[in-house]
Design a protein around this motif. Structure first.
Motif, PDB file in Angstrom:
ATOM      1  N   ILE A 402     -17.605  13.674 -18.565  1.00 40.23           N
ATOM      2  CA  ILE A 402     -16.840  13.775 -19.816  1.00 40.23           C
ATOM      3  C   ILE A 402     -16.576  15.251 -20.064  1.00 40.23           C
ATOM      4  CG2 ILE A 402     -16.779  13.273 -22.280  1.00 40.23           C
ATOM      5  CD1 ILE A 402     -18.884  11.163 -21.819  1.00 40.23           C
ATOM      6  N   LYS A 403     -15.317  15.597 -20.254  1.00 38.68           N
ATOM      7  CA  LYS A 403     -14.951  16.976 -20.542  1.00 38.68           C
ATOM      8  C   LYS A 403     -14.847  17.185 -22.049  1.00 38.68           C
ATOM      9  CE  LYS A 403     -12.526  18.219 -16.276  1.00 38.68           C
ATOM     10  NZ  LYS A 403     -11.246  18.694 -15.689  1.00 38.68           N
ATOM     11  N   ALA A 404     -15.422  18.270 -22.517  1.00 40.10           N
ATOM     12  CA  ALA A 404     -15.383  18.617 -23.948  1.00 40.10           C
ATOM     13  C   ALA A 404     -15.139  20.108 -24.079  1.00 40.10           C
ATOM     14  CB  ALA A 404     -16.683  18.223 -24.642  1.00 40.10           C
ATOM     15  N   ASN A 405     -14.121  20.463 -24.865  1.00 43.68           N
ATOM     16  CA  ASN A 405     -13.810  21.869 -25.140  1.00 43.68           C
ATOM     17  C   ASN A 405     -14.346  22.253 -26.517  1.00 43.68           C
ATOM     18  OD1 ASN A 405     -12.465  21.946 -22.705  1.00 43.68           O
ATOM     19  ND2 ASN A 405     -10.442  21.677 -23.604  1.00 43.68           N
ATOM     20  N   VAL A 406     -14.940  23.422 -26.600  1.00 41.42           N
ATOM     21  CA  VAL A 406     -15.494  23.943 -27.850  1.00 41.42           C
ATOM     22  C   VAL A 406     -14.784  25.254 -28.171  1.00 41.42           C
ATOM     23  CG1 VAL A 406     -17.549  24.695 -29.085  1.00 41.42           C
ATOM     24  CG2 VAL A 406     -17.719  22.860 -27.390  1.00 41.42           C
ATOM     25  N   PHE A 407     -14.202  25.323 -29.361  1.00 43.42           N
ATOM     26  CA  PHE A 407     -13.497  26.524 -29.822  1.00 43.42           C
ATOM     27  C   PHE A 407     -14.137  26.973 -31.132  1.00 43.42           C
ATOM     28  CE2 PHE A 407     -10.077  28.156 -32.644  1.00 43.42           C
ATOM     29  CZ  PHE A 407      -9.888  29.378 -32.014  1.00 43.42           C
ATOM     30  N   GLN A 408     -14.586  28.227 -31.163  1.00 45.12           N
ATOM     31  CA  GLN A 408     -15.326  28.739 -32.310  1.00 45.12           C
ATOM     32  C   GLN A 408     -14.930  30.187 -32.581  1.00 45.12           C
ATOM     33  OE1 GLN A 408     -18.292  27.508 -34.556  1.00 45.12           O
ATOM     34  NE2 GLN A 408     -16.969  29.079 -35.407  1.00 45.12           N
ATOM     35  N   ILE A 409     -14.725  30.505 -33.881  1.00 44.13           N
ATOM     36  CA  ILE A 409     -14.441  31.864 -34.323  1.00 44.13           C
ATOM     37  C   ILE A 409     -15.641  32.377 -35.118  1.00 44.13           C
ATOM     38  CG2 ILE A 409     -12.971  33.298 -35.781  1.00 44.13           C
ATOM     39  CD1 ILE A 409     -10.657  31.584 -35.132  1.00 44.13           C
ATOM     40  N   PHE A 410     -16.056  33.623 -34.835  1.00 48.86           N
ATOM     41  CA  PHE A 410     -17.173  34.246 -35.530  1.00 48.86           C
ATOM     42  C   PHE A 410     -16.661  35.471 -36.291  1.00 48.86           C
ATOM     43  CE2 PHE A 410     -18.906  32.422 -31.597  1.00 48.86           C
ATOM     44  CZ  PHE A 410     -19.831  31.536 -32.122  1.00 48.86           C
ATOM     45  N   PRO A 411     -16.950  35.581 -37.590  1.00 49.59           N
ATOM     46  CA  PRO A 411     -16.594  36.810 -38.311  1.00 49.59           C
ATOM     47  C   PRO A 411     -17.307  38.015 -37.715  1.00 49.59           C
ATOM     48  CG  PRO A 411     -17.162  35.027 -39.828  1.00 49.59           C
ATOM     49  CD  PRO A 411     -17.534  34.561 -38.468  1.00 49.59           C
ATOM     50  N   TRP A 412     -16.753  39.199 -37.958  1.00 56.22           N
ATOM     51  CA  TRP A 412     -17.291  40.392 -37.300  1.00 56.22           C
ATOM     52  C   TRP A 412     -18.690  40.712 -37.774  1.00 56.22           C
ATOM     53  CZ3 TRP A 412     -18.966  44.496 -40.108  1.00 56.22           C
ATOM     54  CH2 TRP A 412     -18.533  44.614 -41.432  1.00 56.22           C
ATOM     55  N   TYR A 413     -19.075  40.310 -38.999  1.00 55.48           N
ATOM     56  CA  TYR A 413     -20.420  40.616 -39.474  1.00 55.48           C
ATOM     57  C   TYR A 413     -21.456  39.640 -38.917  1.00 55.48           C
ATOM     58  CZ  TYR A 413     -18.363  37.349 -42.843  1.00 55.48           C
ATOM     59  OH  TYR A 413     -17.694  36.300 -43.408  1.00 55.48           O
ATOM     60  N   LEU A 436     -21.320  24.063 -17.428  1.00 56.20           N
ATOM     61  CA  LEU A 436     -20.312  24.969 -17.956  1.00 56.20           C
ATOM     62  C   LEU A 436     -19.290  25.261 -16.857  1.00 56.20           C
ATOM     63  CD1 LEU A 436     -19.445  26.642 -20.407  1.00 56.20           C
ATOM     64  CD2 LEU A 436     -20.829  28.525 -19.522  1.00 56.20           C
ATOM     65  N   LYS A 437     -18.061  24.770 -17.063  1.00 55.99           N
ATOM     66  CA  LYS A 437     -17.022  24.912 -16.052  1.00 55.99           C
ATOM     67  C   LYS A 437     -16.020  26.015 -16.370  1.00 55.99           C
ATOM     68  CE  LYS A 437     -18.836  21.676 -13.714  1.00 55.99           C
ATOM     69  NZ  LYS A 437     -19.604  22.042 -12.497  1.00 55.99           N
ATOM     70  N   LYS A 438     -15.912  26.399 -17.625  1.00 58.12           N
ATOM     71  CA  LYS A 438     -14.930  27.409 -18.003  1.00 58.12           C
ATOM     72  C   LYS A 438     -15.380  28.053 -19.292  1.00 58.12           C
ATOM     73  CE  LYS A 438      -9.885  27.930 -18.266  1.00 58.12           C
ATOM     74  NZ  LYS A 438      -8.592  27.199 -18.327  1.00 58.12           N
ATOM     75  N   ILE A 439     -15.201  29.368 -19.390  1.00 60.40           N
ATOM     76  CA  ILE A 439     -15.619  30.076 -20.598  1.00 60.40           C
ATOM     77  C   ILE A 439     -14.694  31.265 -20.831  1.00 60.40           C
ATOM     78  CG2 ILE A 439     -17.285  31.474 -19.316  1.00 60.40           C
ATOM     79  CD1 ILE A 439     -19.029  31.518 -21.847  1.00 60.40           C
ATOM     80  N   ASN A 440     -14.402  31.519 -22.071  1.00 63.41           N
ATOM     81  CA  ASN A 440     -13.597  32.669 -22.483  1.00 63.41           C
ATOM     82  C   ASN A 440     -14.249  33.272 -23.717  1.00 63.41           C
ATOM     83  OD1 ASN A 440     -11.561  34.571 -22.855  1.00 63.41           O
ATOM     84  ND2 ASN A 440     -10.278  33.145 -24.012  1.00 63.41           N
ATOM     85  N   VAL A 441     -14.630  34.527 -23.611  1.00 62.03           N
ATOM     86  CA  VAL A 441     -15.352  35.209 -24.675  1.00 62.03           C
ATOM     87  C   VAL A 441     -14.556  36.429 -25.114  1.00 62.03           C
ATOM     88  CG1 VAL A 441     -17.430  36.513 -25.248  1.00 62.03           C
ATOM     89  CG2 VAL A 441     -17.615  34.410 -23.950  1.00 62.03           C
ATOM     90  N   SER A 442     -14.423  36.578 -26.428  1.00 64.99           N
ATOM     91  CA  SER A 442     -13.776  37.756 -27.005  1.00 64.99           C
ATOM     92  C   SER A 442     -14.739  38.357 -28.018  1.00 64.99           C
ATOM     93  CB  SER A 442     -12.439  37.388 -27.659  1.00 64.99           C
ATOM     94  OG  SER A 442     -11.860  38.524 -28.271  1.00 64.99           O
ATOM     95  N   PRO A 443     -15.494  39.390 -27.658  1.00 60.36           N
ATOM     96  CA  PRO A 443     -16.475  39.969 -28.596  1.00 60.36           C
ATOM     97  C   PRO A 443     -15.790  40.573 -29.819  1.00 60.36           C
ATOM     98  CG  PRO A 443     -16.877  40.689 -26.329  1.00 60.36           C
ATOM     99  CD  PRO A 443     -15.533  40.041 -26.352  1.00 60.36           C
ATOM    100  N   SER A 444     -16.512  40.576 -30.897  1.00 59.56           N
ATOM    101  CA  SER A 444     -15.987  41.122 -32.145  1.00 59.56           C
ATOM    102  C   SER A 444     -16.174  42.636 -32.188  1.00 59.56           C
ATOM    103  CB  SER A 444     -16.680  40.487 -33.343  1.00 59.56           C
ATOM    104  OG  SER A 444     -18.074  40.758 -33.309  1.00 59.56           O
ATOM    105  N   THR A 445     -15.358  43.280 -33.009  1.00 53.16           N
ATOM    106  CA  THR A 445     -15.462  44.714 -33.260  1.00 53.16           C
ATOM    107  C   THR A 445     -15.664  44.919 -34.754  1.00 53.16           C
ATOM    108  OG1 THR A 445     -13.959  45.153 -31.412  1.00 53.16           O
ATOM    109  CG2 THR A 445     -14.333  46.946 -32.974  1.00 53.16           C
ATOM    110  N   ASP A 446     -16.637  45.748 -35.097  1.00 48.47           N
ATOM    111  CA  ASP A 446     -16.987  45.926 -36.510  1.00 48.47           C
ATOM    112  C   ASP A 446     -15.766  46.334 -37.321  1.00 48.47           C
ATOM    113  OD1 ASP A 446     -19.505  45.252 -35.840  1.00 48.47           O
ATOM    114  OD2 ASP A 446     -20.389  47.244 -36.088  1.00 48.47           O
ATOM    115  N   LYS A 447     -15.461  45.516 -38.340  1.00 50.41           N
ATOM    116  CA  LYS A 447     -14.407  45.773 -39.311  1.00 50.41           C
ATOM    117  C   LYS A 447     -13.021  45.881 -38.677  1.00 50.41           C
ATOM    118  CE  LYS A 447     -17.680  48.279 -42.239  1.00 50.41           C
ATOM    119  NZ  LYS A 447     -17.951  49.501 -43.031  1.00 50.41           N
ATOM    120  N   VAL A 448     -12.871  45.401 -37.429  1.00 52.02           N
ATOM    121  CA  VAL A 448     -11.581  45.472 -36.742  1.00 52.02           C
ATOM    122  C   VAL A 448     -11.105  44.092 -36.323  1.00 52.02           C
ATOM    123  CG1 VAL A 448     -10.346  46.393 -34.737  1.00 52.02           C
ATOM    124  CG2 VAL A 448     -11.999  47.829 -35.953  1.00 52.02           C
TER     125      VAL A 448
END
Length: 583
Positions: A402-413, A436-448
């Motif tokens: 079973i394939k399941a995609n998870v999309f999550q946004i984290f505030p910078w703080y 885990l077959k695929k992952i995309n990570v975008s780290p946060s930047t303080d106040k940006v």
């Protein structure tokens, strides 16, 4: 007054048609309205209003509209919006009792607050500028705080986890936004008849906002004409989904409550919107009646179902459509008037129980840890009964998954440590290469900018539960960045769980009409669900301290300088001589 309005509205329709002929247009604008009613297993009623407005392709140098709202057309032309969706939601969709594997819940079950996403047809360097301008325009149009999404710390650019694959997609969410009549009134002004006539007249404000769940949605897309000299057409879909509790006085609690349009909304349908090409009311019934649909062979026998041993309808349907597990009764409201209003009612006679088809996995999210320094976010996926009996199986390397995609946004703080990502399957820790077959990570930047996480999981079909956990630290904000209700906590937007290999649709056996609502149910829609909004407490300063410091400082300065000036100004000898001279 109503009869006078209906007398001159057909003249506007005729005038619009003559204008279209005069300018040589081969297509005219179309508008349709529909209302879907559906009893729910937990003794509630689902009401889904659906309006569709189509503007045909025209000259790109200018456009004159007769039915299509000009404000929406200007947004598309000025900001070059290819596709956009905006939703205002209050309450949380109950996937266990209201369904999670049908087109209605897949498209209209939205997260709490405001959700906005848009795809632009501009160069990559201009996408962020177009997004910021669009948020300001929508904020003024719908009287909301959508302009807060202009900040780079409030939106993200998903690539594939959201479901719409585009490098020019922007997504933002405001969980704290309150939804009220100030947002519904501008939404109704986009309709040709507003809420004065037709099905939209049922939208009584007290009835809508007393429900357990209500979500108003606006989705627009452009359609390419394929001809030189003609711009793209626009399709605008407006829907309002409400879950209401019928007022019942029945002593027997095991019988579903009986209801009618007047008892749910306090109003009746007195006629269709004369500017609409189609105007229908639908009633969808599931459960035991849907199982009996296999024994119905002809349309004449199906018409007899509106009065049976289980329930009774107050109006005879004009047509009945069959589906594998439900019946759809269709009512035409063309003959409704002030003297004979359309007030559809459903009366139950015997107890009836059924269950809605759910998504393969039920998702929930919660916080772990204690204190104001560190913590962890966990997403729990539990198998449902629909998954255990689902015939949909996908084989990967010879095994069912079973394939399941998870999309999550984290505030910078919320400073997330992505290397602490852990995945448990049936309470057993799994390595990333196993599930885990695929992952995309975008780290946060303080106040940006905010952080973003997109992952694709491949779980075995016999899975009972799966859990995802990730650790984070809490940041510190400047005193000017705290909202007025900082002690309440800070919200983390809902996570989106989608199943790319599962699509929901209703397969009616009869030939479908041209109703846009039924046509949308016929199309396969991606099964998705949203988790809860998390409330994270951050370290907040004592906002009364500046007042205390200013108060005590001013007091000390007043006493010090007052005493000093008194000593410097007074002359003891002169005062004594003055007193002697007076004596």
């Amino acid at each position: 007054m109503a009869s006078l309005v209906r007398s001159w509205i057909p003249l506007l329709v005729l005038q619009s048609f003559l204008f279209a002929i005069a300018f040589g247009s081969t297509q005219v604008e179309e508008f349709s309205e529909a209302l879907l009613l559906k009893p729910l297993p937990d003794r509630k009623v689902l009401a889904h209003f659906h309006f569709e407005n189509r503007a045909p392709p025209s000259n790109s140098h200018g456009r004159h509209h007769h039915l299509f709202p000009k404000a929406i057309s200007q947004l598309v032309q000025k900001f070059r919006v290819k596709e956009m969706e905006l939703s205002f939601t209050q309450g949380r969709w109950n996937h266990e009792h209201w369904g999670g594997f049908d087109p209605l819940s897949s498209m209209n079950a939205k997260p709490v607050g405001v959700e906005l996403w848009a795809v632009f047809d501009v160069p990559q360097s201009q996408v962020d500028t177009s997004w910021k301008n669009l948020t300001h325009a929508l904020s003024g149009l719908f009287c909301a705080s959508i302009n807060f999404l202009e900040s780079s710390t409030s939106y993200a650019a998903p690539t594939w986890g959201f479901g719409t694959n585009s490098d020019k997609l922007r997504y933002g969410s405001l969980p704290r936004e309150a939804v009220c009549t100030e947002n519904l009134t501008p939404w109704l002004k986009l309709l040709p008849c507003r809420d004065k006539d037709g099905i939209s007249a049922l939208m009584n404000r007290p009835s809508v906002y007393r429900g357990f769940y209500h979500s108003q949605r606006l989705h627009l897309s452009t359609v390419e004409s394929g001809q030189e000299g003609l711009g793209s057409g626009i399709v605008l879909e407006q829907s309002l989904t409400v879950v209401l509790q019928p007022d019942t006085t029945s002593i027997e609690t095991n019988i579903q409550p009986s209801w009618s349009l007047s008892s749910l909304f306090g109003r009746k349908v007195v006629g269709r919107c004369v500017l609409a090409n189609s105007s229908h009311v639908y009633l969808q019934l599931e459960g035991r009646l849907g199982q009996e649909s296999k024994n119905v062979d002809t349309e004449i026998e199906a018409h007899k179902l509106w009065k049976n041993a289980d329930f009774e309808l107050s109006f005879k349907p004009d047509r009945v459509l069959r589906e594998s597990s439900s019946f759809l009764f269709i009512f035409d409201i063309d003959n409704a008037s002030d003297s004979e209003p359309f007030d559809l009612g459903l009366t139950w006679k015997v107890p009836s129980k059924w269950s809605c088809q759910q998504a393969p996995l039920h998702a929930s999210r919660f916080l772990m840890g204690s204190g104001n320094e560190r913590g962890a976010i966990a997403i729990l996926l539990k198998a449902t009964e629909s998954q255990e009996s689902s015939p949909v199986r996908e084989l990967t390397d010879g095994r069912c998954t079973i394939k399941a995609n998870v999309f999550q946004i984290f505030p910078w703080y919320i400073k997330v440590y992505y290397h602490t990502l852990q995945i448990f399957v049936d309470q057993q820790l799994k390595t990333d290469s196993e599930v885990l077959k695929k992952i995309n990570v975008s780290p946060s930047t303080d106040k940006v900018s905010s952080g973003m996480l997109e992952i694709m999981l491949e779980l075995p079909c016999e899975v009972k539960s799966a859990a995802i956990s990730i650790e984070y630290d809490k940041g510190f904000l400047h005193i000017d960045e705290y909202p007025p209700d900082a002690n309440q906590g800070f919200d983390i937007p809902s996570a989106l769980i989608s199943f790319p290999n599962h699509h929901a649709s209703l397969d009616f056996q009869e030939e479908l009409s041209k109703s846009p609502l039924i046509s949308s149910f016929k199309e396969k829609s991606l099964v998705r669900s949203y988790t809860e909004v998390l409330l994270v407490p951050l370290t907040t300063p004592d906002f009364s301290m500046p007042y205390n410091v200013i108060t005590i400082t001013c007091t000390i300065f007043a006493l010090y300088f007052g005493s000093l000036l008194n000593v410097l100004r007074r002359r003891i000898g002169e005062e004594e001589r003055f007193l002697k001279s007076q004596g």
